[in-house]
Design an enzyme around this catalytic site. Structure first.
Site, short mmCIF file in Angstrom:
data_model
loop_
_atom_site.label_atom_id
_atom_site.label_comp_id
_atom_site.label_asym_id
_atom_site.label_seq_id
_atom_site.Cartn_x
_atom_site.Cartn_y
_atom_site.Cartn_z
N ILE A 21 -30.30 -73.74 -4.18
CA ILE A 21 -30.05 -74.89 -3.32
C ILE A 21 -30.65 -74.68 -1.94
CG2 ILE A 21 -28.25 -76.22 -2.16
CD1 ILE A 21 -26.44 -75.68 -4.60
N ASP A 61 -27.84 -61.34 7.17
CA ASP A 61 -26.60 -61.06 6.43
C ASP A 61 -25.51 -61.88 7.11
OD1 ASP A 61 -24.25 -60.13 5.34
OD2 ASP A 61 -24.63 -58.01 5.76
N VAL A 62 -25.05 -62.95 6.46
CA VAL A 62 -24.11 -63.87 7.11
C VAL A 62 -22.75 -63.22 7.36
CG1 VAL A 62 -25.22 -65.92 6.14
CG2 VAL A 62 -23.29 -64.88 4.91
N TYR A 153 -13.11 -68.61 -5.49
CA TYR A 153 -14.21 -69.45 -5.02
C TYR A 153 -13.66 -70.75 -4.44
CZ TYR A 153 -18.45 -72.33 -5.20
OH TYR A 153 -19.50 -73.15 -4.89
N VAL A 186 -24.22 -77.26 -10.02
CA VAL A 186 -25.67 -77.34 -9.80
C VAL A 186 -26.36 -76.28 -10.66
CG1 VAL A 186 -27.51 -77.35 -8.07
CG2 VAL A 186 -25.19 -78.06 -7.43
N ALA A 192 -24.66 -70.19 -13.53
CA ALA A 192 -25.10 -69.85 -14.88
C ALA A 192 -23.91 -69.59 -15.79
CB ALA A 192 -26.00 -68.61 -14.84
#
Length: 286
Positions: A21, A61-62, A153, A186, A192
């Site tokens: 994305i 690296d967030v 999540y 998505v 996956a």
């Protein structure tokens, strides 16, 4: 950016922009004439994407506040003040909540929630001083829906939406816009081996289109497909038993639908091994 302004010439920073994305978002902004900075832990992949005009690659690296500060400082030095920050980086572990490794839960909280918080704290002050800017976060339809098999999540995405609601109220009148983009499933590595429920499987370009449209004409909540938002609001007006039945037909049960073997490589990149599920009729060791 202010309302109804074109993205042409804007400086846009996209986290997690080397794949999926994020890559689609970065490319669509560049095609619209923006100057786009891709921040990603996979710098080599980001540099491959940045071979296209209008794109620039940086390591990021967030989960590290210093890394985020360095990223934005480099973007400002190379491209100018950041007009749009797209927080897109994310991870997802799928399966029964009581089988999720602790490392998977920590990784999702660090990237999906704290990563967004780190980015907004790093970018928003300069935007507020300038009197304009746009903070766009790619959340998830899991911010709104009950999603069995994606408990942590979903918790991170509910947390992101709650954080953005509060930040938006604090920034009212500052000229800084806040947007949460919430797509259904998505077709990316992150998803996956998962089911899609009643919604069609989206492509990264579908989300990218919604993000760039929101940058041009800001709105706070954007769902993809668009009908998810109003449909969810209507269902939530019903009694709990009816809600459960309707959401059960709309939302995939990833505990039963997930194909763990299709996710092993992806989930192994940020977590320890998936616990083995006991065979039918056997007793699990305690």
């Amino acid at each position: 950016m202010s309302r109804s302004q074109s993205t042409r010439g804007a400086v846009v920073a996209v986290t997690g922009g080397a794949h999926g994305i994020g890559r689609a978002i970065a490319c669509r902004f560049a095609a619209a004439g923006a100057h786009v900075a891709i921040g990603d832990t996979d710098l080599a992949a980001a540099q491959e994407v940045a071979d296209q005009p209008g794109l620039h690659a940086y390591g990021l690296d967030v989960t590290d506040t210093g890394s985020f500060t360095d990223f934005l400082d480099a973007v400002r030095r190379d491209l100018g003040p950041v007009d749009v920050l797209v927080s897109n980086a994310g991870l997802m572990w799928v399966g029964s909540f009581d089988e999720e490794p602790e490392s998977a839960a920590r990784a999702q909280l660090s990237v999906n929630l704290l990563g967004v918080i780190n980015g907004i704290k790093a970018a928003a002050p300069a935007m507020r001083r300038a009197g304009h800017g746009h903070l766009i976060t790619v959340a998830s339809a899991a911010s709104l829906l009950p999603t069995p098999g994606e408990a942590t999540y979903a918790a991170t995405k509910h947390g992101v939406l709650g954080y953005l609601k509060a930040v938006r109220m604090e920034l009212r009148g500052s000229g800084v816009e806040v947007t949460a983009v919430m797509p259904a499933v998505v077709d990316t590595t992150l998803a996956a081996g998962t089911g899609t429920g009643s919604a069609p499987l989206l492509q990264p370009t579908d989300v990218a289109r919604a993000v760039v449209a929101a940058a041009d004409r800001p709105r706070f909540e954007v769902t993809v497909p668009a009908y998810i938002g109003p449909l969810t609001r209507m269902v939530n007006l019903l009694p709990q038993a009816m809600r459960d039945r309707l959401f059960g037909t709309m939302v995939p049960d990833q505990v039963t639908e997930v194909r763990a073997e299709a996710r092993a490589g992806y989930e192994g990149s940020f977590t320890t091994s998936r616990p083995a599920r006991p065979a039918a009729g056997s007793a699990a060791a305690e």
